[in-house]
Design a protein around this motif. Sequence first.
Motif, PDB file in Angstrom:
ATOM      1  N   ARG A 134     -11.330   9.381  -1.570  1.00  0.00           N
ATOM      2  CA  ARG A 134      -9.882   9.149  -1.601  1.00  0.00           C
ATOM      3  C   ARG A 134      -9.334   9.444  -2.999  1.00  0.00           C
ATOM      4  NH1 ARG A 134      -7.093   5.953   2.280  1.00  0.00           N
ATOM      5  NH2 ARG A 134      -5.998   4.759   0.689  1.00  0.00           N
TER       6      ARG A 134
ATOM      7  N   GLY B  53       0.797  -1.238   0.000  1.00  0.00           N
ATOM      8  CA  GLY B  53       0.000   0.000   0.000  1.00  0.00           C
ATOM      9  C   GLY B  53       0.821   1.276   0.000  1.00  0.00           C
ATOM     10  N   GLY B  54       0.377   2.232   0.854  1.00  0.00           N
ATOM     11  CA  GLY B  54       0.972   3.572   0.893  1.00  0.00           C
ATOM     12  C   GLY B  54       2.492   3.595   0.959  1.00  0.00           C
TER      13      GLY B  54
ATOM     14  N   ASP C  79     -16.358   0.203  -0.259  1.00  0.00           N
ATOM     15  CA  ASP C  79     -16.145   1.332   0.640  1.00  0.00           C
ATOM     16  C   ASP C  79     -16.300   2.634  -0.147  1.00  0.00           C
ATOM     17  OD1 ASP C  79     -15.479   3.190   2.484  1.00  0.00           O
ATOM     18  OD2 ASP C  79     -13.401   2.549   2.756  1.00  0.00           O
TER      19      ASP C  79
ATOM     20  N   ASN D  73      -2.005   1.732  -5.063  1.00  0.00           N
ATOM     21  CA  ASN D  73      -1.950   1.335  -3.648  1.00  0.00           C
ATOM     22  C   ASN D  73      -2.002  -0.180  -3.509  1.00  0.00           C
ATOM     23  OD1 ASN D  73      -1.906   3.960  -2.784  1.00  0.00           O
ATOM     24  ND2 ASN D  73      -4.138   4.106  -2.564  1.00  0.00           N
TER      25      ASN D  73
ATOM     26  N   ARG E  85     -15.309  10.267   8.920  1.00  0.00           N
ATOM     27  CA  ARG E  85     -14.404   9.752   7.867  1.00  0.00           C
ATOM     28  C   ARG E  85     -14.361  10.720   6.682  1.00  0.00           C
ATOM     29  NH1 ARG E  85     -15.471   4.114   5.703  1.00  0.00           N
ATOM     30  NH2 ARG E  85     -13.239   3.971   5.305  1.00  0.00           N
TER      31      ARG E  85
ATOM     32  N   LYS F  72      -7.410  15.922   4.508  1.00  0.00           N
ATOM     33  CA  LYS F  72      -6.209  15.509   3.770  1.00  0.00           C
ATOM     34  C   LYS F  72      -6.171  16.192   2.409  1.00  0.00           C
ATOM     35  CE  LYS F  72      -5.595  11.074   6.031  1.00  0.00           C
ATOM     36  NZ  LYS F  72      -5.687   9.626   5.961  1.00  0.00           N
TER      37      LYS F  72
ATOM     38  N   ARG G 178     -13.767   5.517  -0.750  1.00  0.00           N
ATOM     39  CA  ARG G 178     -12.715   5.464  -1.772  1.00  0.00           C
ATOM     40  C   ARG G 178     -12.942   6.507  -2.870  1.00  0.00           C
ATOM     41  NH1 ARG G 178     -12.207  -1.108  -2.238  1.00  0.00           N
ATOM     42  NH2 ARG G 178     -10.849  -1.334  -0.418  1.00  0.00           N
TER      43      ARG G 178
ATOM     44  N   GLN H 119      -3.209  15.290  -3.835  1.00  0.00           N
ATOM     45  CA  GLN H 119      -1.962  14.987  -3.125  1.00  0.00           C
ATOM     46  C   GLN H 119      -0.862  14.566  -4.090  1.00  0.00           C
ATOM     47  OE1 GLN H 119      -2.477  11.794  -0.268  1.00  0.00           O
ATOM     48  NE2 GLN H 119      -2.192  13.233   1.405  1.00  0.00           N
TER      49      GLN H 119
ATOM     50  N   ASP I 277       3.130  -0.490   6.541  1.00  0.00           N
ATOM     51  CA  ASP I 277       1.963  -1.389   6.559  1.00  0.00           C
ATOM     52  C   ASP I 277       2.364  -2.689   5.889  1.00  0.00           C
ATOM     53  OD1 ASP I 277       0.421   0.580   7.672  1.00  0.00           O
ATOM     54  OD2 ASP I 277      -0.308   1.318   5.736  1.00  0.00           O
TER      55      ASP I 277
ATOM     56  N   ARG J 282       3.994   2.706  -2.437  1.00  0.00           N
ATOM     57  CA  ARG J 282       3.719   3.822  -3.368  1.00  0.00           C
ATOM     58  C   ARG J 282       4.640   5.009  -3.069  1.00  0.00           C
ATOM     59  NH1 ARG J 282      -1.263   6.054  -1.216  1.00  0.00           N
ATOM     60  NH2 ARG J 282       0.216   7.279  -0.004  1.00  0.00           N
TER      61      ARG J 282
ATOM     62  N   ARG K 128      -8.897  13.024  -3.226  1.00  0.00           N
ATOM     63  CA  ARG K 128      -7.755  13.416  -2.383  1.00  0.00           C
ATOM     64  C   ARG K 128      -6.424  13.089  -3.063  1.00  0.00           C
ATOM     65  NH1 ARG K 128      -4.211  10.173   1.499  1.00  0.00           N
ATOM     66  NH2 ARG K 128      -6.062   9.074   2.200  1.00  0.00           N
ATOM     67  N   PHE K 129      -6.338  11.923  -3.697  1.00  0.00           N
ATOM     68  CA  PHE K 129      -5.069  11.572  -4.337  1.00  0.00           C
ATOM     69  C   PHE K 129      -4.784  12.456  -5.562  1.00  0.00           C
ATOM     70  CE2 PHE K 129      -5.559   7.301  -2.163  1.00  0.00           C
ATOM     71  CZ  PHE K 129      -4.466   7.467  -1.338  1.00  0.00           C
TER      72      PHE K 129
ATOM     73  N   ARG L 247      -8.539  -6.220  -3.479  1.00  0.00           N
ATOM     74  CA  ARG L 247      -9.579  -5.545  -2.725  1.00  0.00           C
ATOM     75  C   ARG L 247      -9.151  -4.166  -2.243  1.00  0.00           C
ATOM     76  NH1 ARG L 247     -13.761  -8.917  -2.082  1.00  0.00           N
ATOM     77  NH2 ARG L 247     -14.800  -6.920  -2.246  1.00  0.00           N
ATOM     78  N   ARG L 248      -8.060  -3.698  -2.740  1.00  0.00           N
ATOM     79  CA  ARG L 248      -7.595  -2.365  -2.346  1.00  0.00           C
ATOM     80  C   ARG L 248      -8.149  -1.300  -3.289  1.00  0.00           C
ATOM     81  NH1 ARG L 248      -3.514  -2.387   1.613  1.00  0.00           N
ATOM     82  NH2 ARG L 248      -3.384  -4.510   2.382  1.00  0.00           N
ATOM     83  N   ASP L 249      -8.033  -0.045  -2.868  1.00  0.00           N
ATOM     84  CA  ASP L 249      -8.735   1.022  -3.594  1.00  0.00           C
ATOM     85  C   ASP L 249      -8.205   1.283  -5.006  1.00  0.00           C
ATOM     86  OD1 ASP L 249      -6.413   2.106  -2.548  1.00  0.00           O
ATOM     87  OD2 ASP L 249      -7.360   3.878  -1.648  1.00  0.00           O
TER      88      ASP L 249
HETATM   89  N1  CTP Z   1      -7.131   1.173   1.523  1.00  0.00           N
HETATM   90  C1  CTP Z   1      -8.178   0.834   0.712  1.00  0.00           C
HETATM   91  N2  CTP Z   1      -9.405   1.420   0.842  1.00  0.00           N
HETATM   92  C2  CTP Z   1      -9.587   2.369   1.795  1.00  0.00           C
HETATM   93  C3  CTP Z   1      -8.529   2.740   2.640  1.00  0.00           C
HETATM   94  C4  CTP Z   1      -7.310   2.134   2.476  1.00  0.00           C
HETATM   95  O1  CTP Z   1      -8.015  -0.005  -0.152  1.00  0.00           O
HETATM   96  N3  CTP Z   1     -10.769   2.931   1.922  1.00  0.00           N
HETATM   97  C5  CTP Z   1      -5.831   0.493   1.377  1.00  0.00           C
HETATM   98  C6  CTP Z   1      -4.897   1.111   0.367  1.00  0.00           C
HETATM   99  O2  CTP Z   1      -4.145   0.058  -0.211  1.00  0.00           O
HETATM  100  C7  CTP Z   1      -3.983   1.973   1.220  1.00  0.00           C
HETATM  101  C8  CTP Z   1      -3.873   1.146   2.486  1.00  0.00           C
HETATM  102  O3  CTP Z   1      -5.145   0.502   2.624  1.00  0.00           O
HETATM  103  O4  CTP Z   1      -2.745   2.188   0.616  1.00  0.00           O
HETATM  104  C9  CTP Z   1      -3.546   1.941   3.726  1.00  0.00           C
HETATM  105  O5  CTP Z   1      -4.562   2.876   3.972  1.00  0.00           O
HETATM  106  P1  CTP Z   1      -4.274   4.362   4.481  1.00  0.00           P
HETATM  107  O6  CTP Z   1      -3.159   4.335   5.451  1.00  0.00           O
HETATM  108  O7  CTP Z   1      -5.570   4.962   4.864  1.00  0.00           O
HETATM  109  O8  CTP Z   1      -3.868   5.071   3.127  1.00  0.00           O
HETATM  110  P2  CTP Z   1      -2.508   5.474   2.510  1.00  0.00           P
HETATM  111  O9  CTP Z   1      -2.594   5.111   1.080  1.00  0.00           O
HETATM  112  O10 CTP Z   1      -1.351   4.935   3.279  1.00  0.00           O
HETATM  113  O11 CTP Z   1      -2.500   7.027   2.575  1.00  0.00           O
HETATM  114  P3  CTP Z   1      -2.610   7.960   3.887  1.00  0.00           P
HETATM  115  O12 CTP Z   1      -1.759   7.346   4.931  1.00  0.00           O
HETATM  116  O13 CTP Z   1      -2.129   9.273   3.361  1.00  0.00           O
HETATM  117  O14 CTP Z   1      -4.076   7.979   4.242  1.00  0.00           O
END
Ligand code: CTP
Length: 500
Positions: free
Chosen positions: A189, A46-47, A183, A144, A223, A230, A186, A196, A62, A50, A192-193, A138-140
């Motif tokens: 998010r 994930g983060g 979710d 990530n 949330r 952010k 997302r 960012q 993570d 990236r 936001r990305f 299953r990630r966003d």
């Molecule tokens: N993730 C996701 N769906 C979400 C939140 C998080 O799939 N709604 C996954 C993403 O792979 C993300 C990871 O969980 O990279 C970690 O989440 P988070 O720490 O919230 O996001 P980051 O990408 O690390 O960014 P930030 O710390 O700036 O929030």
Amino acid sequence: MSLQPATQDLELLQRRVSAVMAHMNPVVVELGDVFAAAGHQLAIVGGPVRDALLGRVSNDLDFTTSASPDETQALLDTWGDAVWDIGKEFGTIGAKRFVKDGEDIVVEITTYRTDEYDPTSRKPLVAFGDNIEGDLSRRDFTVNAMAIRVPELEFVDPFNGLADLAAGFLRTPIEAEKSFDDDPLRMMRAARFTAQLGFDIEESAFAAIVAMASRIAIVSGERVRDELNKLLLSGDPVRGLTALVDSGLADHVLPELPGMKAASDEHNRHKDVYSHSMTVLQQAIDLETGPEGAVPGPDLLLRLAALLHDIGKPATRKFESNGTVSFHHHELVGAKMTARRLRELKYDKDTVKAVSRLVELHLRFHGYGDGAWTDSAVRRYVTDAGPLLERLHRLTRADCTTRNKNKARRLGAAYDSLEVRISELAAQEELDAIRPDLDGEQIMEILGIKPGRAVGGAYKFLMELRLDEGSIGPEAARERLVAWWAEHSQDFEGTRTYEN
Ligand code: CTP
């Protein structure tokens, strides 16, 4: 925080993958060994992956693993110096390994997930999976959904996240509708990305957001607020807000923002109040200061106030008989609307109060004209702004988006003059607050004289002493006063003493 320009050379990123793996912290590899020895897989995910590829390395990592939360906890107990299980319900165990100040490693390890969200519930349902690809799917976003296995140091990228990272694209690993169903946050998010990272939302993902925007309503205000923060604190909030508005998400989380598109401004010079607000936001950001300055950026209060300062305009717009448009009291109406919206988004009381106060005060300066304010009006401006004064200076200056250079210069100069008046008054008031070490009563008692010219003379002498030497205390002041009087009493012939 803005990281890198949106598009990057893919080959360069590939070289970075190798470099990140070659420089992997040995303490992290050691953690991988602990899991491998117990027959489990472990990967950074994930983060942090990236961000490392974008050139930003963090000691907060993570991980995803095949081990169950209980197994993870037992293994972390052997590796970490502190272990916590507050996220266990969601499969996450955390640990910290002390290395040295500033280099300690914090890890959060989550069991492979295939987490499904009940579309009608705010709470995620957690189901554990058994392979990393399932977890990543299953990630966003694909950017990530990349991982680095430890201790093997193998790069895992089943959804071509690296190519999307190079192209600056936010794409979902699986069908976008399904991902956003899992979710809905997302969708925010994604916005936001864009702010960012300077990325673009890929077409089908954007279309899914447009179609599903109303689903954001099931996400809790807290949330949504955290995500909005952010976005606002990023390198390019205007870009993120544009994505929120264009996708229709803003209609649900911040409807006042698209609401401003309808109202044109007094001079019909700006396309609409909305684009004026975006310009003001950017100008306010440009007026934030470095870490030592009066308003260090990124400053949430200033940014929220700049964004919302005119939200009262649509509700107060009036077409006057002379053909002009007016927005009387839009700052008062706007302050109320601001408070209501921020409360709905679960902002804390202080934030709600400060931002709505700034909105309420944003027009006050326009009564200043060419410096016609009395000292008391200037003092009232300062008192009403209180601790928000430096932000109000910036909001007011940023609120000038006229293309008429002369007018802009005039307004800027008028504000300069107001700031000079404020500092002169402040300096004067500091002086006014200075008192000699002895007051009139004490002077009369020490010198044995009655009210009259000599008391004034003595007071003046003590005031000079106070300004020259600072406070010397009542005892020393008494001695100096007596000495002064011995030399000067004849200058006050006829002074009435208590004897006569
Ligand atoms: N993730 C996701 N769906 C979400 C939140 C998080 O799939 N709604 C996954 C993403 O792979 C993300 C990871 O969980 O990279 C970690 O989440 P988070 O720490 O919230 O996001 P980051 O990408 O690390 O960014 P930030 O710390 O700036 O929030």
